[in-house]
Design a protein around this motif. Structure first.
Motif, mmCIF file in Angstrom:
data_model
loop_
_atom_site.group_PDB
_atom_site.id
_atom_site.type_symbol
_atom_site.label_atom_id
_atom_site.label_comp_id
_atom_site.label_asym_id
_atom_site.label_seq_id
_atom_site.Cartn_x
_atom_site.Cartn_y
_atom_site.Cartn_z
ATOM 1 N N ALA A 201 -0.031 -6.723 -16.728
ATOM 2 C CA ALA A 201 0.471 -5.853 -15.666
ATOM 3 C C ALA A 201 -0.371 -4.588 -15.484
ATOM 4 O O ALA A 201 -0.708 -4.210 -14.350
ATOM 5 C CB ALA A 201 1.929 -5.489 -15.951
ATOM 6 N N ARG A 202 -0.724 -3.905 -16.572
ATOM 7 C CA ARG A 202 -1.500 -2.670 -16.437
ATOM 8 C C ARG A 202 -2.890 -2.947 -15.857
ATOM 9 O O ARG A 202 -3.386 -2.194 -15.013
ATOM 10 C CB ARG A 202 -1.613 -1.967 -17.788
ATOM 11 N N ALA A 203 -3.495 -4.022 -16.325
ATOM 12 C CA ALA A 203 -4.822 -4.368 -15.810
ATOM 13 C C ALA A 203 -4.743 -4.743 -14.334
ATOM 14 O O ALA A 203 -5.647 -4.404 -13.549
ATOM 15 C CB ALA A 203 -5.416 -5.528 -16.623
ATOM 16 N N LEU A 204 -3.658 -5.402 -13.963
ATOM 17 C CA LEU A 204 -3.472 -5.755 -12.545
ATOM 18 C C LEU A 204 -3.339 -4.499 -11.698
ATOM 19 O O LEU A 204 -3.907 -4.407 -10.597
ATOM 20 C CB LEU A 204 -2.237 -6.645 -12.386
ATOM 21 N N LEU A 205 -2.593 -3.499 -12.183
ATOM 22 C CA LEU A 205 -2.448 -2.250 -11.439
ATOM 23 C C LEU A 205 -3.791 -1.514 -11.333
ATOM 24 O O LEU A 205 -4.075 -0.873 -10.314
ATOM 25 C CB LEU A 205 -1.399 -1.355 -12.109
ATOM 26 N N GLN A 207 -6.664 -2.913 -11.072
ATOM 27 C CA GLN A 207 -7.357 -3.588 -9.982
ATOM 28 C C GLN A 207 -6.752 -3.205 -8.632
ATOM 29 O O GLN A 207 -7.465 -2.965 -7.648
ATOM 30 C CB GLN A 207 -7.274 -5.112 -10.173
ATOM 31 N N ALA A 208 -5.418 -3.097 -8.593
ATOM 32 C CA ALA A 208 -4.732 -2.774 -7.342
ATOM 33 C C ALA A 208 -5.082 -1.379 -6.850
ATOM 34 O O ALA A 208 -5.072 -1.112 -5.639
ATOM 35 C CB ALA A 208 -3.221 -2.900 -7.536
ATOM 36 N N ALA A 209 -5.394 -0.466 -7.781
ATOM 37 C CA ALA A 209 -5.686 0.920 -7.396
ATOM 38 C C ALA A 209 -6.913 1.024 -6.509
ATOM 39 O O ALA A 209 -7.123 2.055 -5.844
ATOM 40 C CB ALA A 209 -5.874 1.776 -8.649
ATOM 41 N N ALA A 225 10.844 12.904 -3.033
ATOM 42 C CA ALA A 225 9.720 12.810 -3.960
ATOM 43 C C ALA A 225 9.065 11.445 -3.772
ATOM 44 O O ALA A 225 9.731 10.461 -3.458
ATOM 45 C CB ALA A 225 10.181 12.980 -5.398
ATOM 46 N N THR A 226 7.750 11.391 -3.963
ATOM 47 C CA THR A 226 7.030 10.124 -3.839
ATOM 48 C C THR A 226 7.156 9.320 -5.129
ATOM 49 O O THR A 226 7.050 9.868 -6.234
ATOM 50 C CB THR A 226 5.543 10.383 -3.534
ATOM 51 N N ASP A 227 7.419 8.040 -4.981
ATOM 52 C CA ASP A 227 7.581 7.151 -6.135
ATOM 53 C C ASP A 227 6.188 6.806 -6.671
ATOM 54 O O ASP A 227 5.600 5.782 -6.317
ATOM 55 C CB ASP A 227 8.330 5.884 -5.692
ATOM 56 N N ASP A 228 5.679 7.655 -7.528
ATOM 57 C CA ASP A 228 4.293 7.582 -8.001
ATOM 58 C C ASP A 228 4.234 6.825 -9.331
ATOM 59 O O ASP A 228 4.240 7.413 -10.414
ATOM 60 C CB ASP A 228 3.731 8.994 -8.149
ATOM 61 N N VAL A 229 4.159 5.517 -9.268
ATOM 62 C CA VAL A 229 4.161 4.677 -10.458
ATOM 63 C C VAL A 229 2.867 4.842 -11.255
ATOM 64 O O VAL A 229 2.872 4.871 -12.488
ATOM 65 C CB VAL A 229 4.375 3.205 -10.058
ATOM 66 N N TYR A 230 1.744 4.959 -10.565
ATOM 67 C CA TYR A 230 0.448 5.043 -11.245
ATOM 68 C C TYR A 230 0.372 6.276 -12.148
ATOM 69 O O TYR A 230 -0.046 6.194 -13.313
ATOM 70 C CB TYR A 230 -0.685 5.062 -10.212
ATOM 71 N N THR A 231 0.752 7.424 -11.617
ATOM 72 C CA THR A 231 0.707 8.649 -12.414
ATOM 73 C C THR A 231 1.670 8.559 -13.592
ATOM 74 O O THR A 231 1.360 9.010 -14.707
ATOM 75 C CB THR A 231 1.051 9.867 -11.537
ATOM 76 N N ALA A 236 -5.182 5.864 -12.868
ATOM 77 C CA ALA A 236 -5.821 6.563 -11.760
ATOM 78 C C ALA A 236 -5.003 6.378 -10.490
ATOM 79 O O ALA A 236 -4.541 5.280 -10.173
ATOM 80 C CB ALA A 236 -7.248 6.032 -11.566
ATOM 81 N N MET A 237 -4.819 7.465 -9.771
ATOM 82 C CA MET A 237 -4.021 7.448 -8.544
ATOM 83 C C MET A 237 -4.810 6.790 -7.409
ATOM 84 O O MET A 237 -5.931 7.215 -7.105
ATOM 85 C CB MET A 237 -3.633 8.885 -8.169
#
Length: 317
Positions: A201-205, A207-209, A225-231, A236-237
């Motif tokens: 999952a983390r590696a996929l995110l 790549q998604a970034a 508020a923005t649902d900021d999953v990456y942060t 990396a945002m």
């Protein structure tokens, strides 16, 4: 011989053990209707000794035998004859009162007033509607958007309940967990990101970034508020092409805007059926959250809301 006052008996003097023991009145009615200590006890599931003791107490409290033998049967005394219709009236009204307290969905007309986001509508309330219709043809939902005044409106009685994430609530509020949800990645069914779908999952995110993103904005007590999953995960945002206060927009953005959305999984699954999108669950413990039903103390003992809460919990679980 004691003279019997044939005027209406003062019901305040009925033997209620400090005006609280309805059981004695129910036994008295059974005793007078059956004209038999044994049959009155059997009707109320009492043993013979218990029925005899209850009869003795009533005779002492009224200073009247209530039943007198006539051959092989018993007859009501004049006082007992006078008491019986009053007992039926009093207990009939009492029974009606408790029937009103017991919520009957099949015959009730009630609009349950809720507040939630579009996530709550997709993940919870839309699936509840068929069950609500099945239980009561005159039951309905009125849903307002969750906003900065939602808790205050619940305190004022303008809302029955709300759907909520988290456990930080003011005093006099109650919460009930409905389920635990996580997040999923959503993209178009032909998006190039899908070639990495088998990654952790983390590696996929990560790549998604590298692709443009949609991010939902969720309401707080004061603003959004923005649902900021990456942060939140220390990643990396990505570049966010679209932020909007509606979770469901993410599926349209993914399908038509060629962006990636990271949104709660239950909502993504609900949208997937009717969209040309792919949904990949993200198995990351830090993204799990509890989704709850909350209500104010003023609705805590409402029979209709007790019934509604149990229905909602049962269908979610």
């Amino acid at each position: 011989m004691r003279m019997i006052n044939m005027q209406k008996v003062d019901t305040k003097n009925l033997p209620l053990h400090d005006q609280r023991d309805l059981n004695q009145l129910h036994f008295l009615r059974a005793l007078l209707e059956q004209a038999s200590v044994t049959r009155a006890g059997e009707q109320l599931g009492m043993s013979q000794p218990a029925a005899s003791r209850a009869t003795a107490r009533l005779r002492s409290q009224f200073d009247d035998p209530l039943l007198v033998r006539s051959g092989r049967t018993y007859l009501l005394t004049p006082l007992a004859i006078q008491l019986l219709p009053q007992l039926r009236d009093i207990l009939g009204r009492t029974d009606a009162l408790f029937e009103q307290v017991q919520f009957n969905p099949a015959s009730a007309r009630r609009t349950f007033q809720m507040a939630t986001t579009d996530y709550g509508m997709s993940a919870v309330l839309l699936g509840l509607i068929p069950h609500l219709q099945q239980q009561g043809p005159q039951l309905s939902l009125r849903v307002d958007a969750w906003g900065s005044q939602t808790l205050e409106r619940m305190e004022r009685g303008e809302l029955d309940a709300a759907l909520y994430v988290g456990s930080d609530l003011p005093p006099d509020f109650h919460r009930r967990k409905l389920f635990t949800d996580g997040y999923a990645l959503v993209c178009a069914a032909n998006h190039p990101l899908l070639q990495h779908a088998s990654l952790p999952a983390r590696a996929l995110l990560e790549q998604a970034a590298g692709y443009p993103q949609f991010a939902a904005r969720y309401p707080l007590r004061h603003g959004y508020a923005t649902d900021d999953v990456y942060t939140e995960l220390g990643l990396a945002m990505p570049f966010i092409t679209l932020e909007a206060p509606y979770f469901y927009v993410g599926n349209f953005a993914a399908e038509y805007g060629n962006v990636v959305a990271v949104v709660p999984e239950r909502a993504a699954r609900a949208w997937q059926a009717n969209r040309a999108i792919s949904v990949i669950a993200l198995d990351i413990a830090e993204l799990a959250f509890e989704y709850c039903l909350i209500w104010h103390e003023s609705r805590h003992r409402d029979p209709a809301m007790k019934w509604f809460r149990e229905l909602l919990v049962s269908k979610c679980q």
